[in-house]
Design a protein around this motif. Structure first.
Motif, PDB file in Angstrom:
ATOM      1  N   LEU A  28      59.437  74.230  48.548  1.00  0.00           N
ATOM      2  CA  LEU A  28      58.748  75.475  48.205  1.00  0.00           C
ATOM      3  C   LEU A  28      59.737  76.572  47.832  1.00  0.00           C
ATOM      4  CD1 LEU A  28      56.001  75.466  50.980  1.00  0.00           C
ATOM      5  CD2 LEU A  28      55.630  75.196  48.509  1.00  0.00           C
ATOM      6  N   LYS A  29      60.798  76.702  48.619  1.00  0.00           N
ATOM      7  CA  LYS A  29      61.802  77.739  48.329  1.00  0.00           C
ATOM      8  C   LYS A  29      62.478  77.492  46.983  1.00  0.00           C
ATOM      9  CE  LYS A  29      62.669  78.703  53.206  1.00  0.00           C
ATOM     10  NZ  LYS A  29      63.588  78.519  54.355  1.00  0.00           N
ATOM     11  N   GLU A  31      61.060  76.519  44.441  1.00  0.00           N
ATOM     12  CA  GLU A  31      60.132  77.032  43.430  1.00  0.00           C
ATOM     13  C   GLU A  31      59.875  78.522  43.608  1.00  0.00           C
ATOM     14  OE1 GLU A  31      56.580  74.713  42.949  1.00  0.00           O
ATOM     15  OE2 GLU A  31      57.655  72.815  43.120  1.00  0.00           O
ATOM     16  N   ILE A  33      58.733  80.010  46.312  1.00  0.00           N
ATOM     17  CA  ILE A  33      57.531  80.252  47.125  1.00  0.00           C
ATOM     18  C   ILE A  33      57.931  80.374  48.590  1.00  0.00           C
ATOM     19  CG2 ILE A  33      55.311  79.300  47.867  1.00  0.00           C
ATOM     20  CD1 ILE A  33      55.280  77.747  45.178  1.00  0.00           C
ATOM     21  N   ARG A  34      57.505  81.477  49.216  1.00  0.00           N
ATOM     22  CA  ARG A  34      57.821  81.689  50.628  1.00  0.00           C
ATOM     23  C   ARG A  34      56.581  81.959  51.475  1.00  0.00           C
ATOM     24  NH1 ARG A  34      63.051  81.896  52.005  1.00  0.00           N
ATOM     25  NH2 ARG A  34      64.539  81.894  50.299  1.00  0.00           N
ATOM     26  N   THR A  35      55.419  82.031  50.833  1.00  0.00           N
ATOM     27  CA  THR A  35      54.156  82.221  51.541  1.00  0.00           C
ATOM     28  C   THR A  35      53.117  81.293  50.926  1.00  0.00           C
ATOM     29  OG1 THR A  35      54.670  84.549  51.953  1.00  0.00           O
ATOM     30  CG2 THR A  35      52.378  83.873  52.232  1.00  0.00           C
ATOM     31  N   VAL A  36      52.381  80.587  51.774  1.00  0.00           N
ATOM     32  CA  VAL A  36      51.369  79.648  51.274  1.00  0.00           C
ATOM     33  C   VAL A  36      50.078  79.787  52.080  1.00  0.00           C
ATOM     34  CG1 VAL A  36      53.057  77.938  50.488  1.00  0.00           C
ATOM     35  CG2 VAL A  36      52.137  77.787  52.807  1.00  0.00           C
ATOM     36  N   ILE A 103      58.706  79.439  56.047  1.00  0.00           N
ATOM     37  CA  ILE A 103      57.568  79.595  55.135  1.00  0.00           C
ATOM     38  C   ILE A 103      56.420  80.245  55.898  1.00  0.00           C
ATOM     39  CG2 ILE A 103      55.857  78.394  53.708  1.00  0.00           C
ATOM     40  CD1 ILE A 103      58.645  78.330  52.495  1.00  0.00           C
ATOM     41  N   THR A 105      52.469  81.605  56.339  1.00  0.00           N
ATOM     42  CA  THR A 105      51.153  81.128  55.922  1.00  0.00           C
ATOM     43  C   THR A 105      50.150  82.262  56.060  1.00  0.00           C
ATOM     44  OG1 THR A 105      50.630  80.318  58.140  1.00  0.00           O
ATOM     45  CG2 THR A 105      51.627  78.748  56.610  1.00  0.00           C
TER      46      THR A 105
END
Length: 199
Positions: A28-29, A31, A33-36, A103, A105
């Motif tokens: 994820l990082k 890409e 992205i740090r919040t899902v 990450i 959420t």
């Protein structure tokens, strides 16, 4: 998934949740992205999670958990008791592991069937099936036997339910020439008091 391995040579090797969360966080990082928003898919197994041929006391008395396609540590909580919703508990455990891996959420973790186009971000591998079967037999692991039965049902007929598993076991045994006259199979573990196998 299970808890992390303690030392080398543990048998069988286990695919653990923390490693999966770390690998997912790295992907994820990468890409940015740090919040899902996190969902879980436990739809592989079908039919009831508790076998209707088991005594009604088995789940409340902690003999066996509901059999789901997703769980962590055989659906046991921190005190060693079975949880009532193994898939939801696994989703919550994965969220906690993701947070430890950096990450965040948002929202609640909910059940959802993954879309066919969903891409894999990370994975971990279990022990080979032969080792899992050997361990299941060696320690008489009823829960693993139920999971294996449903996987046999999925592989043989596409029916990963208690009924599909039992039918698939009968089909495989018949194909191997094992006589089944008088045999009754309602589950993979033999926990049903209605199961009957002749010598």
């Amino acid at each position: 998934a299970s808890t992390p391995r303690r030392g080398r040579g543990q048998y069988p090797a286990r695919a653990d949740l923390l490693t999966l969360a770390r690998r997912t966080a790295v992907a994820l990082k990468a890409e940015g992205i740090r919040t899902v928003t996190l969902s879980y898919d436990a739809s592989l197994f079908t039919g009831p999670a508790v076998n209707p041929h088991w005594p009604a006391t088995y789940v409340p008395e902690d003999v066996v958990p509901p059999i789901r396609a997703l769980w962590v540590d055989e659906a046991r909580d921190g005190s060693g008791h079975y949880v009532s919703d193994p898939a939801a508990a696994a989703g919550a455990a994965f969220r906690a592991a993701l947070r430890k891996a950096g990450i965040a959420t948002t929202g609640t973790v909910a059940a959802r069937t993954a879309p066919a186009a969903a891409k894999d971000l990370a994975s971990v591998d279990s022990a080979p099936l032969g080792e899992i079967v050997q361990q299941t037999l060696a320690v008489s692991d009823n829960n693993a036997a139920e999971v294996l039965s449903r996987q046999v049902g999925k592989a043989v007929s596409g029916d990963a339910s208690f009924v599909g598993g039992a039918a698939a076991v009968r089909k495989v045994l018949t194909g191997l020439g094992v006589p089944l006259a008088g045999t009754r199979i309602y589950d993979g573990s033999g926990l049903s008091r209605q199961d009957l196998l002749t010598p």
